[in-house]
Structures are given as C-alpha cells and as structure tokens.
Scaffold this motif. Structure first.
Motif, mmCIF file in Angstrom:
data_model
loop_
_atom_site.group_PDB
_atom_site.id
_atom_site.type_symbol
_atom_site.label_atom_id
_atom_site.label_comp_id
_atom_site.label_asym_id
_atom_site.label_seq_id
_atom_site.Cartn_x
_atom_site.Cartn_y
_atom_site.Cartn_z
ATOM 1 N N LEU A 199 -6.307 -16.759 5.828
ATOM 2 C CA LEU A 199 -6.421 -15.230 6.463
ATOM 3 C C LEU A 199 -5.563 -14.892 7.288
ATOM 4 N N ASP A 200 -5.149 -15.805 8.294
ATOM 5 C CA ASP A 200 -4.065 -15.268 9.189
ATOM 6 C C ASP A 200 -2.853 -14.828 8.387
ATOM 7 N N LYS A 201 -2.585 -15.479 7.411
ATOM 8 C CA LYS A 201 -1.242 -15.212 6.527
ATOM 9 C C LYS A 201 -1.530 -13.803 5.872
ATOM 10 N N GLN A 202 -2.702 -13.668 5.225
ATOM 11 C CA GLN A 202 -3.270 -12.455 4.952
ATOM 12 C C GLN A 202 -2.960 -11.310 5.696
ATOM 13 N N ALA A 203 -3.563 -11.326 6.887
ATOM 14 C CA ALA A 203 -3.630 -10.465 7.832
ATOM 15 C C ALA A 203 -2.044 -9.878 8.163
ATOM 16 N N SER A 204 -1.098 -11.009 8.386
ATOM 17 C CA SER A 204 0.167 -10.938 8.919
ATOM 18 C C SER A 204 0.627 -9.978 7.697
ATOM 19 N N GLU A 205 0.350 -10.212 6.340
ATOM 20 C CA GLU A 205 0.928 -9.456 5.369
ATOM 21 C C GLU A 205 0.374 -7.992 5.252
ATOM 22 N N LEU A 206 -0.818 -7.901 5.700
ATOM 23 C CA LEU A 206 -1.445 -6.547 5.582
ATOM 24 C C LEU A 206 -0.874 -5.593 6.750
ATOM 25 N N ASP A 207 -0.600 -6.443 8.067
ATOM 26 C CA ASP A 207 -0.021 -5.488 9.169
ATOM 27 C C ASP A 207 1.292 -5.190 8.714
ATOM 28 N N ARG A 208 2.130 -5.928 8.043
ATOM 29 C CA ARG A 208 3.386 -5.512 7.510
ATOM 30 C C ARG A 208 3.442 -4.209 6.619
ATOM 31 N N GLN A 209 2.403 -4.696 5.503
ATOM 32 C CA GLN A 209 2.284 -3.532 4.661
ATOM 33 C C GLN A 209 1.745 -1.966 5.644
ATOM 34 N N LEU A 210 1.018 -2.273 6.426
ATOM 35 C CA LEU A 210 0.405 -0.909 7.114
ATOM 36 C C LEU A 210 1.822 -0.435 7.875
ATOM 37 N N GLN A 211 2.545 -1.260 8.596
ATOM 38 C CA GLN A 211 3.758 -0.721 9.184
ATOM 39 C C GLN A 211 4.628 0.071 8.254
ATOM 40 N N ASP A 212 5.003 -0.540 6.883
ATOM 41 C CA ASP A 212 5.814 0.059 6.126
ATOM 42 C C ASP A 212 5.096 1.333 5.634
ATOM 43 N N ALA A 213 3.697 1.315 5.536
ATOM 44 C CA ALA A 213 2.985 2.728 4.843
ATOM 45 C C ALA A 213 3.215 3.909 6.011
ATOM 46 N N ARG A 214 3.142 3.082 7.240
ATOM 47 C CA ARG A 214 3.375 4.170 8.509
ATOM 48 C C ARG A 214 4.860 5.079 8.572
ATOM 49 N N LYS A 215 5.693 3.965 8.222
ATOM 50 C CA LYS A 215 7.206 4.433 8.167
ATOM 51 C C LYS A 215 7.321 5.417 7.225
ATOM 52 N N ALA A 216 6.981 5.134 6.018
ATOM 53 C CA ALA A 216 7.195 5.910 4.816
ATOM 54 C C ALA A 216 6.461 7.314 4.898
ATOM 55 N N GLU A 217 5.192 7.143 5.605
ATOM 56 C CA GLU A 217 4.457 8.442 5.799
ATOM 57 C C GLU A 217 5.085 9.340 6.790
ATOM 58 N N ARG A 218 5.591 8.517 7.940
ATOM 59 C CA ARG A 218 6.365 9.526 8.852
ATOM 60 C C ARG A 218 7.469 10.139 8.352
ATOM 61 N N ALA A 219 8.121 9.477 7.582
ATOM 62 C CA ALA A 219 9.417 9.936 7.197
ATOM 63 C C ALA A 219 9.192 11.133 6.166
ATOM 64 N N GLY A 220 8.094 11.040 5.477
ATOM 65 C CA GLY A 220 7.999 12.118 4.817
ATOM 66 C C GLY A 220 7.381 13.396 5.391
ATOM 67 N N VAL A 221 6.452 13.215 6.499
ATOM 68 C CA VAL A 221 6.253 14.305 7.484
ATOM 69 C C VAL A 221 7.340 14.834 8.231
ATOM 70 N N ILE A 222 8.233 13.883 8.753
ATOM 71 C CA ILE A 222 9.257 14.455 9.126
ATOM 72 C C ILE A 222 10.344 15.292 8.304
ATOM 73 N N ASP A 223 10.645 15.158 7.159
ATOM 74 C CA ASP A 223 11.212 15.820 6.167
ATOM 75 C C ASP A 223 10.414 17.061 5.833
ATOM 76 N N HIS A 224 9.145 17.144 5.875
ATOM 77 C CA HIS A 224 8.498 18.200 5.487
ATOM 78 C C HIS A 224 8.666 19.206 6.649
#
Length: 111
Positions: free
Chosen positions: A14-39
């Motif tokens: 579960l700890d490993k899964q939580a770490s992976e989800l945290d990484r995915q959240l950070q990646d999604a936030r970066k991608a979303e932020r980049a899209g907002v900045i471009d817009h």
C-alpha cells in the motif's frame, strides 16, 4: 486470521501504491499547470496584453496581503525559559503567571 508478517507485506504494498499515486498526482499537476500557462499566454498575446498590464511582476508570486504570513519580532521574553511573545494574540500562560506574580509587561520587554 492474518499474521503480522502478512499485514506488514500489505502495508508495504500500500505504501508503494501511495508513492506511485503521489508521483502520478505531481505529474498530472505539472501537465495541467503547463496547459493553463499556455492558455494564459495565448490570451495575453491575442489581446495585446503584458504581465505588467495585469499589475503583476514577471516571475514574482504575489500575496493577497503584504503582511500575510510575516513574522513579528518578539516584544516580551521569559528570562527563565527563553520563551518569547510578540504581543499579538492571546497572552501565553507564562505572561499571565508573571503578571499574577506581580511583574509588569515593562519588566518582561525584550532589550
């Protein structure tokens, strides 16, 4: 019944899964932020605006209030324990105790 070792293995998974989800959240936030900045950049360019037109400085984060989150220098010090108080908010217990013992705030002032 589940053994202690099995529970530890489940926790590790579960700890490993939580770490992976945290990484995915950070990646999604970066991608979303980049899209907002471009817009925003597209909107600025389309309307002939600059960051200065918005009242913002490039590369500088702004706060809603200049004093928000700022620290205040201590005005009072407990010479016995080194505890300090800025004079803002509720009086700490050591101030109340000192006042009850007959001291004044002037006697507790820093420097």
């Amino acid at each position: 019944m589940t053994t202690y070792q099995e529970l530890l293995a489940q926790k590790a998974a579960l700890d490993k899964q939580a770490s992976e989800l945290d990484r995915q959240l950070q990646d999604a936030r970066k991608a979303e932020r980049a899209g907002v900045i471009d817009h925003i950049k597209q909107l600025l360019a389309a309307n002939g605006l600059t960051v200065a037109d918005l009242g913002l400085k490039a590369g500088v984060a702004t706060r809603s209030s200049a004093a928000a989150g700022s620290k205040v220098a201590p005005k009072y010090r407990n010479v016995d324990t080194g505890e300090t108080w800025s004079g803002r908010g509720l009086q700490p217990k050591w101030i109340k105790a000192a006042l009850a013992a007959g001291k004044t705030l002037d006697q507790l002032k820093v420097g």
